[in-house]
Enzyme design. Structure first.
Site, short mmCIF file in Angstrom:
data_model
loop_
_atom_site.label_atom_id
_atom_site.label_comp_id
_atom_site.label_asym_id
_atom_site.label_seq_id
_atom_site.Cartn_x
_atom_site.Cartn_y
_atom_site.Cartn_z
N ARG A 1 -6.81 12.09 -4.81
CA ARG A 1 -8.49 11.83 -4.72
C ARG A 1 -9.48 12.73 -4.32
O ARG A 1 -10.74 12.41 -4.01
CB ARG A 1 -7.75 10.87 -3.11
N ARG B 1 0.75 -1.00 0.03
CA ARG B 1 0.10 -0.13 -0.02
C ARG B 1 1.16 1.34 -0.39
O ARG B 1 0.34 2.61 0.42
CB ARG B 1 -1.25 0.47 1.45
N TYR C 1 -14.78 -11.88 -1.01
CA TYR C 1 -15.19 -10.81 -0.86
C TYR C 1 -16.68 -10.54 -1.83
O TYR C 1 -17.71 -9.90 -1.78
CB TYR C 1 -14.69 -9.37 -2.01
N ARG D 1 -3.28 6.57 1.05
CA ARG D 1 -3.79 8.15 1.75
C ARG D 1 -3.05 8.79 2.49
O ARG D 1 -2.88 9.79 2.48
CB ARG D 1 -5.06 7.78 2.52
N ASP E 1 -6.57 -2.49 -7.55
CA ASP E 1 -7.12 -3.61 -6.18
C ASP E 1 -7.39 -4.36 -6.80
O ASP E 1 -7.95 -4.98 -7.57
CB ASP E 1 -8.64 -2.44 -5.71
#
Ligand code: CP3
Length: 341
Positions: free
Chosen positions: A36, A23, A149, A27, A72
């Site tokens: 973003r 990652r 998922y 963010r 992703d």
């Protein structure tokens, strides 16, 4: 081109030890947040110029030894026919969930060129931009993690619907797993054809299975992917989060590099699997909250354990957290390089 990462993947001991962060685009970086602020996450993933731009941010800002494609693990599932949305603060939502035979019948195998051309285009842009910098890692989820998922419809704690399907209707579960496995294999092959130089397969939730169930319901499918990519000629990293109880099974997959979370020390891994393994990991992501001196000690400890393996790629034991400062992440990379030079 800095080849340290690829050389370590192939079992060569390098000085310094290569480092990247799971990652690493995300963010915690203001440069990412800026993009973003006017682009939602899925649009970002599907716009090659922007996805390439955020992929490069940590390479330039932190000085890591590898870039990882910005995308992703859930992106190819949309190509297979599931819904996919990301809700702020709630994570991914796949609606409707896949729980019955009819649900599975609605799905189709992925055709990477038709369904995810933007991923392949991002890779092509990145290879040009990275030509004199660092190698590019492509990735996918492992079949078990992707199945959770689909079946849960999002993130889960107990995986009750997944385990229910796997215990109550194992043939239905294996049909779904076969479909995901074939799709993942063609998805990863397409990434290599587009230019990915290494691949990481993320099995984030397979650690929720006991050894027997992992060996029956997750490992064979992951192994099929690893075997199926043998001829592609790129090294593969298999990361099972929380997989300390199944290390021997993971090793039996024949994967090039074993990705480790922070719970099992590298020393222990080497004593269980032998010194002929290449490992990636495994500092607790929260160790980046430590004061400098203690962070340095932790890094030194992981490095000295890594020297007991055939080769070592430094990483965190899971993704970097949004709460970490970019300065601390940068210091972390510098410390790994200096302490292993
Ligand atoms: O590592 C990288 O920098 C490459 C990009 C990457 C992302 N997700 C970007 C992302 C990679 C390799 C992933 C893998 C991924 N995605 C995994 C496996 C690794 C792991 O963390 O165990 C999983 C389970 C997912 C599924 C996923 N994606 C969840 C549960 C979430 C929401 C939680 C969260 O952190 O927001 C995402 C969103 C996501 N994927 C973000 C990023 C940068 C955050 C999106 C944003 O708000 O900007």
């Amino acid at each position: 081109m800095n080849e340290a990462f690829l050389r370590a993947c192939k079992g060569e001991r390098t000085k310094p030890v290569p480092v990247w962060l799971m990652r690493q685009a995300g963010r915690y970086l203001p440069a990412y947040q800026k993009i973003r602020s006017d682009t939602d996450f899925l649009t970002l993933c599907k716009t090659p110029e922007l996805a390439a731009k955020v992929t490069l941010q940590p390479v330039d800002i932190l000085g890591v030894d590898a870039a990882i494609l910005f995308s992703d693990i859930l992106i190819p599932l949309e190509g297979m026919g599931t819904g996919l949305e990301f809700h702020e603060g709630r994570g991914p939502v796949l609606n409707p969930p896949v729980r019955t035979e009819q649900d599975i019948n609605r799905l189709r195998p992925i055709d990477p060129v038709a369904h995810v051309p933007f991923v392949l285009e991002t890779i092509r842009i990145l290879r040009k931009e990275l030509s004199d910098k660092v190698p590019l890692i492509g990735f996918s989820g492992a079949p078990f993690t992707l199945a959770t998922y689909m079946i849960e419809g999002g993130t889960s704690k107990s995986f009750v619907y997944t385990k229910r399907m796997l215990f109550e209707t194992p043939s239905l579960f294996s049909r779904l797993m076969d479909l995901i496995t074939e799709s993942t294999l063609s998805y990863l092959k397409a990434q290599v054809e587009a230019g990915a130089q290494a691949l990481q397969v993320f099995d984030t939730w397979a650690g929720s299975l006991c050894k027997e169930d992992y060996e029956r319901h997750a490992l064979p499918y992951a192994t099929r992917i690893i075997d199926g990519l043998r001829d592609a000629g790129v090294p593969i990293i298999y990361f099972v989060f929380n997989g300390g109880h199944v290390l021997e099974s993971i090793h039996s997959s024949g994967v090039d590099v074993i990705g480790l979370d922070w719970r099992t020390e590298i020393e222990t891994v080497v004593s269980r699997l032998g010194p002929d393994i290449v490992v990636q990991g495994n500092l607790d992501p929260c160790a980046l909250f430590l004061p400098e001196i203690e962070l340095k000690q932790r890094i030194a400890s992981v490095l000295s354990q890594g020297r007991k393996a055939k080769a070592h790629i430094f990483n965190l034991g899971h993704g970097i957290l949004p709460e970490i400062s970019p300065e601390k992440a940068k210091l972390f990379v510098k410390m790994v390089h200096e302490l292993s030079a």
